[in-house]
Enzyme design. Structure first.
Site, PDB file in Angstrom:
ATOM      1  N   CYS A 121       0.838  -1.203   0.000  1.00  0.00           N
ATOM      2  CA  CYS A 121       0.000   0.000   0.000  1.00  0.00           C
ATOM      3  C   CYS A 121       0.870   1.249   0.000  1.00  0.00           C
ATOM      4  O   CYS A 121       0.639   2.186  -0.778  1.00  0.00           O
ATOM      5  CB  CYS A 121      -0.935  -0.006   1.211  1.00  0.00           C
ATOM      6  SG  CYS A 121      -2.099   1.380   1.229  1.00  0.00           S
ATOM      7  N   CYS A 122       1.895   1.278   0.873  1.00  0.00           N
ATOM      8  CA  CYS A 122       2.808   2.426   0.886  1.00  0.00           C
ATOM      9  C   CYS A 122       3.509   2.563  -0.465  1.00  0.00           C
ATOM     10  O   CYS A 122       3.800   3.676  -0.911  1.00  0.00           O
ATOM     11  CB  CYS A 122       3.837   2.277   1.998  1.00  0.00           C
ATOM     12  SG  CYS A 122       3.213   2.565   3.663  1.00  0.00           S
ATOM     13  N   CYS A 204      -0.930   8.706   7.275  1.00  0.00           N
ATOM     14  CA  CYS A 204      -2.273   8.389   6.813  1.00  0.00           C
ATOM     15  C   CYS A 204      -3.189   8.087   8.000  1.00  0.00           C
ATOM     16  O   CYS A 204      -2.755   7.506   9.002  1.00  0.00           O
ATOM     17  CB  CYS A 204      -2.240   7.182   5.889  1.00  0.00           C
ATOM     18  SG  CYS A 204      -1.416   7.496   4.319  1.00  0.00           S
ATOM     19  N   CYS A 207      -3.466   4.565   9.600  1.00  0.00           N
ATOM     20  CA  CYS A 207      -2.188   4.010  10.060  1.00  0.00           C
ATOM     21  C   CYS A 207      -1.506   4.863  11.116  1.00  0.00           C
ATOM     22  O   CYS A 207      -0.313   4.703  11.376  1.00  0.00           O
ATOM     23  CB  CYS A 207      -1.249   3.815   8.873  1.00  0.00           C
ATOM     24  SG  CYS A 207      -1.899   2.691   7.625  1.00  0.00           S
ATOM     25  N   CYS A 232       7.880   3.576   6.145  1.00  0.00           N
ATOM     26  CA  CYS A 232       7.090   3.348   4.937  1.00  0.00           C
ATOM     27  C   CYS A 232       7.954   3.155   3.707  1.00  0.00           C
ATOM     28  O   CYS A 232       7.475   2.848   2.644  1.00  0.00           O
ATOM     29  CB  CYS A 232       6.083   4.457   4.700  1.00  0.00           C
ATOM     30  SG  CYS A 232       6.821   6.038   4.363  1.00  0.00           S
TER      31      CYS A 232
END
Ligand code: SF4
Length: 247
Positions: A121-122, A204, A207, A232
């Site tokens: 995702c990162c 985010c 997170c 990240c």
């Protein structure tokens, strides 16, 4: 346009920057030539750098990674900062096709399920946009500080980023949080109100959580993971070319 050699510059730059104040550091780096990019997450350290860039009208591109999962407070702060310093913060966003592919494979919030899924995702929302933000850059300025975490304790003023072949400069490397706070107060720098609610480090929304008294500054980032060095990937050189991303 002057073309710098990032390897040669990194070797001598640390000593030069150590003797300058923040504005002097930024001004010196901006004068080295080429495209100079500052990536801001709108965190308090980054706001200090943005304030100096805006106040002194330095020729540095200010960019941010608009991941699509930021807090409303962060989005509001982008607007406030642009207005206060009369600057434009360029937003780099993930590709919709990448988000769709991620969601199909892991689920939109699949990052909670495994480190692999989180890094993926990162990678989609941060690393790939970062690559576009830094395309053609010769110098990358960050707000990293040695005191932010054990993982960042050795942060140098300048280093050669071999993955991206550019000079990475960390002009706040030797600043502690008290100095950051004093600068913000003395110069009326706009900051995210969430800092006062227990969020020293803000990324985010899904997170990031507030930290408890006594916890490290970055303990609220990806708190469900066990790795003390969790990041990240934005500032992890050996992983930069893979799918990871952290800021
Ligand atoms: S911090 Fe969380 S939501 Fe943001 S890009 Fe990384 S895994 Fe995705």
């Amino acid at each position: 346009m002057t073309v710098i050699n990032p390897i040669e510059e990194a070797e001598g730059l640390a000593d030069k920057l150590a003797g300058l104040d923040l504005a002097g550091r930024l001004s010196f780096v901006a004068g080295l030539g080429g495209r100079v990019v500052f990536t801001t997450s709108l965190g308090i350290e980054d706001q200090v750098i943005t304030a100096e860039i805006g106040t002194h009208r330095l020729p540095i591109d200010v960019v941010t990674l608009q991941t699509g999962r930021l807090f409303a407070e962060t989005l509001k702060l982008i607007d406030e900062t642009e207005s206060q310093y009369d600057i434009h913060i360029v937003k780099y966003e993930p590709e919709q096709a990448d988000i769709d592919a991620y969601a199909a494979k892991y689920g939109m919030n699949g990052f909670y399920e495994s480190v692999e899924a989180r890094h993926a995702c990162c990678g989609v929302r941060k690393l790939k946009p970062l690559a576009r933000a830094l395309a053609g850059a010769t110098i990358w300025i960050t707000g990293l500080r040695r005191g932010q975490s054990a993982n960042r304790a050795e942060t140098p003023f300048a280093e050669y980023d071999a993955e991206r072949h550019l000079l990475k400069v960390n002009p706040l490397a030797d600043w502690d949080i008290d100095k950051i706070n004093a600068f913000v107060a003395d110069n009326s720098v706009p900051v995210n109100p969430m800092h006062a609610r227990g969020y020293p480090s803000i990324g985010c929304e899904p997170c990031t959580r507030a930290i408890k008294p006594g916890e490290p500054e970055r303990a609220g980032r990806w708190w469900w993971e066990q790795d003390e060095k969790r990041e990240c990937g934005l500032h992890v050189a050996e992983e930069a070319a893979s799918s990871v991303a952290q800021q």
